[in-house]
Design a protein around this motif. Structure first.
Motif, PDB file in Angstrom:
ATOM      1  N   ALA A  45       0.847  -1.091   0.166  1.00 29.94           N
ATOM      2  CA  ALA A  45       0.009  -0.152  -0.379  1.00 29.94           C
ATOM      3  C   ALA A  45       0.553   0.869  -0.055  1.00 29.94           C
ATOM      4  N   MET A  46       1.756   1.198   0.657  1.00 29.56           N
ATOM      5  CA  MET A  46       2.957   2.651   0.606  1.00 29.56           C
ATOM      6  C   MET A  46       3.652   2.550  -0.463  1.00 29.56           C
ATOM      7  N   VAL A  47       3.938   1.629  -1.709  1.00 27.47           N
ATOM      8  CA  VAL A  47       4.645   1.797  -2.776  1.00 27.47           C
ATOM      9  C   VAL A  47       3.457   2.278  -3.667  1.00 27.47           C
ATOM     10  N   GLU A  48       2.671   2.052  -3.551  1.00 26.95           N
ATOM     11  CA  GLU A  48       1.492   2.556  -4.242  1.00 26.95           C
ATOM     12  C   GLU A  48       0.711   3.679  -4.321  1.00 26.95           C
ATOM     13  N   ILE A  49       1.173   3.863  -2.882  1.00 29.28           N
ATOM     14  CA  ILE A  49       0.448   6.086  -2.806  1.00 29.28           C
ATOM     15  C   ILE A  49       1.869   6.457  -2.973  1.00 29.28           C
ATOM     16  N   ALA A  50       2.704   5.565  -3.164  1.00 27.02           N
ATOM     17  CA  ALA A  50       4.097   6.306  -3.146  1.00 27.02           C
ATOM     18  C   ALA A  50       4.365   6.762  -4.395  1.00 27.02           C
ATOM     19  N   VAL A  51       3.559   5.977  -5.655  1.00 22.25           N
ATOM     20  CA  VAL A  51       4.116   5.791  -6.960  1.00 22.25           C
ATOM     21  C   VAL A  51       2.357   6.261  -7.569  1.00 22.25           C
ATOM     22  N   GLU A  52       1.446   6.294  -7.346  1.00 25.44           N
ATOM     23  CA  GLU A  52       0.514   6.717  -7.630  1.00 25.44           C
ATOM     24  C   GLU A  52       0.442   7.856  -8.912  1.00 25.44           C
ATOM     25  N   ASP A  53       0.868   9.170  -8.695  1.00 24.47           N
ATOM     26  CA  ASP A  53       1.467   9.655  -9.747  1.00 24.47           C
ATOM     27  C   ASP A  53       2.375   9.891 -10.468  1.00 24.47           C
TER      28      ASP A  53
END
Length: 203
Positions: A57-65
């Motif tokens: 989840a942390m990786v997903e929100i770190a790279v979502e943009d």
């Protein structure tokens, strides 16, 4: 499409990881970088390692943009322990039109000859290598392993990149949080919020 696989526990993902991933996506021939979250070895319970889904989840929100960076949970579905050669074989079968490469630090290159099926990996995949700031213990080990590294670095499939490297580690961040230090600038804002809201690494 050329995909670079950047493996890690990402416990937590920090700006150092993201600088490397973004550099590889922007300054090499790679089209995308997949940040592959390494699952916890079920035989090795580590109190400091968060559950797989939290780290993902942390990786997903770190790279979502960033359209060039993607979080991947591909190893969650594979047998444990995870072997890179098995993961590559699975991805090649699942995505036959993609060309998969590895992204690793120079420390991993020095031990690549100890990996399962390392010859197969080296001969069938490009390997993008970035420099790493070394600890004193690693410097001692480097002297003993320089010959091996030099041999591997000369391989036609190894590309040594002059990527910017920060001397920051996830273990440093975890200890800093435990010691009530401010780590907001070592994490992206969404990841910092996630870690803070969940009260991670405080014990």
């Amino acid at each position: 499409m050329k995909i670079g696989l950047y493996f890690g526990t990402y416990n937590p993902i920090h700006v150092g990881h993201l600088i490397i991933a973004n550099y590889m996506a922007d300054f090499t021939e790679l089209d995308q970088v997949w940040l592959v979250v390494t699952p916890q070895n079920p035989l090795k319970k580590k109190n400091t390692l968060l559950e797989d889904y939290h780290r993902l989840a942390m990786v997903e929100i770190a790279v979502e943009d960033n359209t060039k960076l993607t979080a991947s949970n591909i190893e969650f579905k594979l047998p444990q322990p995870s072997y890179t050669s098995n993961t590559l074989a699975y991805l090649k079968e699942k995505h036959p039109k993609h060309e998969f490469s590895l992204i690793m630090g120079e420390d991993n290159l020095r031990t690549l000859h100890k990996w399962k099926n390392f010859d197969q990996i080296l001969n069938n995949h490009m390997i993008y290598v970035y420099p790493r700031a070394l600890t004193e213990q690693e410097r001692t080990e480097v002297i003993e392993q320089t010959e091996t590294e030099n041999t591997l670095a000369q391989h036609k499939n190894v590309i040594v990149c002059d990527a910017p490297v920060m001397k920051v580690s996830a273990s440093f961040i975890r200890k800093a949080i435990k010691d009530k230090k401010d780590v907001r600038y070592l994490l992206t804002e969404p990841v910092f919020k996630y870690v803070t809201d969940m009260n991670f690494y405080k014990k």
